[in-house]
Design a protein around this motif. Sequence first.
Motif, mmCIF file in Angstrom:
data_model
loop_
_atom_site.group_PDB
_atom_site.id
_atom_site.type_symbol
_atom_site.label_atom_id
_atom_site.label_comp_id
_atom_site.label_asym_id
_atom_site.label_seq_id
_atom_site.Cartn_x
_atom_site.Cartn_y
_atom_site.Cartn_z
ATOM 1 N N GLU A 55 5.223 10.280 -6.896
ATOM 2 C CA GLU A 55 5.701 11.312 -5.974
ATOM 3 C C GLU A 55 7.047 10.915 -5.391
ATOM 4 O O GLU A 55 7.445 9.741 -5.406
ATOM 5 C CB GLU A 55 4.670 11.542 -4.861
ATOM 6 N N SER A 56 7.742 11.899 -4.851
ATOM 7 C CA SER A 56 9.061 11.627 -4.266
ATOM 8 C C SER A 56 8.982 11.241 -2.801
ATOM 9 O O SER A 56 9.867 10.554 -2.278
ATOM 10 C CB SER A 56 9.963 12.861 -4.414
ATOM 11 N N ARG A 57 7.890 11.641 -2.131
ATOM 12 C CA ARG A 57 7.775 11.385 -0.684
ATOM 13 C C ARG A 57 6.312 11.483 -0.283
ATOM 14 O O ARG A 57 5.621 12.404 -0.701
ATOM 15 C CB ARG A 57 8.633 12.400 0.088
ATOM 16 N N LYS A 58 5.850 10.527 0.525
ATOM 17 C CA LYS A 58 4.452 10.567 0.942
ATOM 18 C C LYS A 58 4.247 9.739 2.200
ATOM 19 O O LYS A 58 4.820 8.665 2.358
ATOM 20 C CB LYS A 58 3.539 10.029 -0.175
ATOM 21 N N LEU A 79 5.992 6.104 5.894
ATOM 22 C CA LEU A 79 6.489 7.189 5.058
ATOM 23 C C LEU A 79 7.332 6.559 3.966
ATOM 24 O O LEU A 79 8.322 5.876 4.244
ATOM 25 C CB LEU A 79 7.297 8.192 5.865
ATOM 26 N N ALA A 80 6.917 6.739 2.710
ATOM 27 C CA ALA A 80 7.636 6.188 1.558
ATOM 28 C C ALA A 80 8.398 7.312 0.872
ATOM 29 O O ALA A 80 7.887 8.424 0.720
ATOM 30 C CB ALA A 80 6.658 5.536 0.588
ATOM 31 N N GLU A 81 9.630 7.011 0.460
ATOM 32 C CA GLU A 81 10.480 8.035 -0.156
ATOM 33 C C GLU A 81 11.327 7.411 -1.267
ATOM 34 O O GLU A 81 11.871 6.315 -1.108
ATOM 35 C CB GLU A 81 11.381 8.665 0.906
ATOM 36 N N TYR A 113 18.058 7.141 -7.357
ATOM 37 C CA TYR A 113 18.131 6.274 -8.534
ATOM 38 C C TYR A 113 16.884 5.392 -8.701
ATOM 39 O O TYR A 113 16.947 4.337 -9.326
ATOM 40 C CB TYR A 113 19.398 5.421 -8.468
ATOM 41 N N GLY A 114 15.772 5.835 -8.126
ATOM 42 C CA GLY A 114 14.489 5.198 -8.414
ATOM 43 C C GLY A 114 14.060 4.096 -7.483
ATOM 44 O O GLY A 114 12.970 3.538 -7.663
ATOM 45 N N TRP A 115 14.870 3.737 -6.511
ATOM 46 C CA TRP A 115 14.427 2.756 -5.531
ATOM 47 C C TRP A 115 13.486 3.438 -4.528
ATOM 48 O O TRP A 115 13.417 4.673 -4.466
ATOM 49 C CB TRP A 115 15.625 2.150 -4.798
ATOM 50 N N THR A 116 12.778 2.635 -3.744
ATOM 51 C CA THR A 116 11.817 3.185 -2.784
ATOM 52 C C THR A 116 12.148 2.700 -1.383
ATOM 53 O O THR A 116 12.282 1.492 -1.148
ATOM 54 C CB THR A 116 10.377 2.770 -3.136
ATOM 55 N N MET A 117 12.292 3.661 -0.478
ATOM 56 C CA MET A 117 12.541 3.362 0.929
ATOM 57 C C MET A 117 11.241 3.609 1.698
ATOM 58 O O MET A 117 10.589 4.640 1.524
ATOM 59 C CB MET A 117 13.645 4.275 1.468
ATOM 60 N N VAL A 118 10.854 2.658 2.549
ATOM 61 C CA VAL A 118 9.631 2.794 3.348
ATOM 62 C C VAL A 118 9.979 2.599 4.817
ATOM 63 O O VAL A 118 10.595 1.593 5.198
ATOM 64 C CB VAL A 118 8.558 1.766 2.927
ATOM 65 N N PRO A 148 0.803 -1.240 0.000
ATOM 66 C CA PRO A 148 0.000 0.000 0.000
ATOM 67 C C PRO A 148 0.829 1.280 0.000
ATOM 68 O O PRO A 148 0.460 2.254 -0.666
ATOM 69 C CB PRO A 148 -0.837 -0.133 1.275
ATOM 70 N N ALA A 149 1.930 1.298 0.729
ATOM 71 C CA ALA A 149 2.750 2.518 0.791
ATOM 72 C C ALA A 149 3.417 2.793 -0.554
ATOM 73 O O ALA A 149 3.535 3.949 -0.974
ATOM 74 C CB ALA A 149 3.806 2.387 1.890
ATOM 75 N N ILE A 150 3.851 1.734 -1.246
ATOM 76 C CA ILE A 150 4.504 1.905 -2.543
ATOM 77 C C ILE A 150 3.493 2.301 -3.601
ATOM 78 O O ILE A 150 3.751 3.166 -4.448
ATOM 79 C CB ILE A 150 5.238 0.602 -2.930
ATOM 80 N N VAL A 151 2.305 1.681 -3.543
ATOM 81 C CA VAL A 151 1.238 2.048 -4.485
ATOM 82 C C VAL A 151 0.821 3.494 -4.281
ATOM 83 O O VAL A 151 0.638 4.254 -5.241
ATOM 84 C CB VAL A 151 0.030 1.101 -4.321
ATOM 85 N N ALA A 152 0.675 3.910 -3.015
ATOM 86 C CA ALA A 152 0.245 5.278 -2.714
ATOM 87 C C ALA A 152 1.288 6.306 -3.140
ATOM 88 O O ALA A 152 0.937 7.420 -3.548
ATOM 89 C CB ALA A 152 -0.037 5.414 -1.216
ATOM 90 N N LEU A 153 2.571 5.938 -3.074
ATOM 91 C CA LEU A 153 3.631 6.873 -3.455
ATOM 92 C C LEU A 153 3.554 7.211 -4.936
ATOM 93 O O LEU A 153 3.687 8.381 -5.322
ATOM 94 C CB LEU A 153 5.000 6.271 -3.117
#
Length: 353
Positions: A226-229, A245-247, A251-256, A218-223
Amino acid sequence: MTLRPSFGIFPKLLLTMLVVTLTPLGAIWYLDYRAESESLSRQIEQRLGSQADAIVGYVDAWVEMHLRMLRQNAALEDMSSMDGKRQKPLLRAIATEYKWIYLGFTIAPDGNNVGRNDEEPLRFYGDRGYFKQAIDGRQMGQEVVISRTTGQAAVIFSVPVWRLEQVVGVLAVGTSIADVTSTITNVKIGQTGFVFLVDDQGKVIAHPTVRDSLKSHPAIVALGGESRKQVVFTDPATGKQAIALAEKTKYGWTMVAQQDFDEAYRPLRQANRHALILLGVTVVFVILVSYALAVGFTRPIRRLTQIADGISRGNLGANIAEAQRSDEIGSLARAIERLRASVKLAVDRLGTR
């Protein structure tokens, strides 16, 4: 005759005191709850954000180190020659210098393996995503894979090899992500919070428990783009409500950074519970005080009512102790005392005739 419902002094006094007491208390509680909720939400966002920012900075620095190394080596004459024999010493030097790199190799534009640091047979890599990204001229290709060499999850980084302003091949390295995974999975946020990292396809790079794709998290889908949400959702793994908080990394990876909602907002619930307890104690106190005041008001009034009723029936000898009071009840008692005296005088005059 229509009978109207009547209320005594006690319910009227109780209702009045409850309204007077609870209205400002309720308003204060509501305003304090809102302020505390907003303050706690900011603290949660800052806590999750600080963890995410720290890990994003670490990951970006780790990726940039590989990118710089690849670009520097891709620019060397022996590497751009696309001659496997000339490239082999350079590829071995890369694997020796960077202990976590288990494989260095080059790929020709047709996808065939040209050179590699080990003694394994040359392979075809033309169907790999990291090759296609680099051969198309992107500054860096990347892909999370299960290494055939180590059998562990790894990341392949690649860059185009240029010569005379033309892409003549691809330089790539296979790097272990054990250190990155360990660093990320060791991050703890309270008792239930953790951090995880996925690539641009949702493949897990680092997660405390999950190894499968988290593309539908859900956090990745919601992001989205966007760059941060920050997002609140029901965690499919636990069924509990969570806040995350997803960011995006550079280089395009996603940190949650994620934590159970109940734990994150526990201080607010505790403060709210204490406020409600205080409110309940206040209500009980108001009822007790109202009862004491009502009894103090109604007892002398009932007694004066009985005396006045007795006077109307000819009982003129009752003692009116309330006449000694200095308040309104005392004034009423003295008025009844005067009434009794007047009635007694009138009765005495009638008796002498």
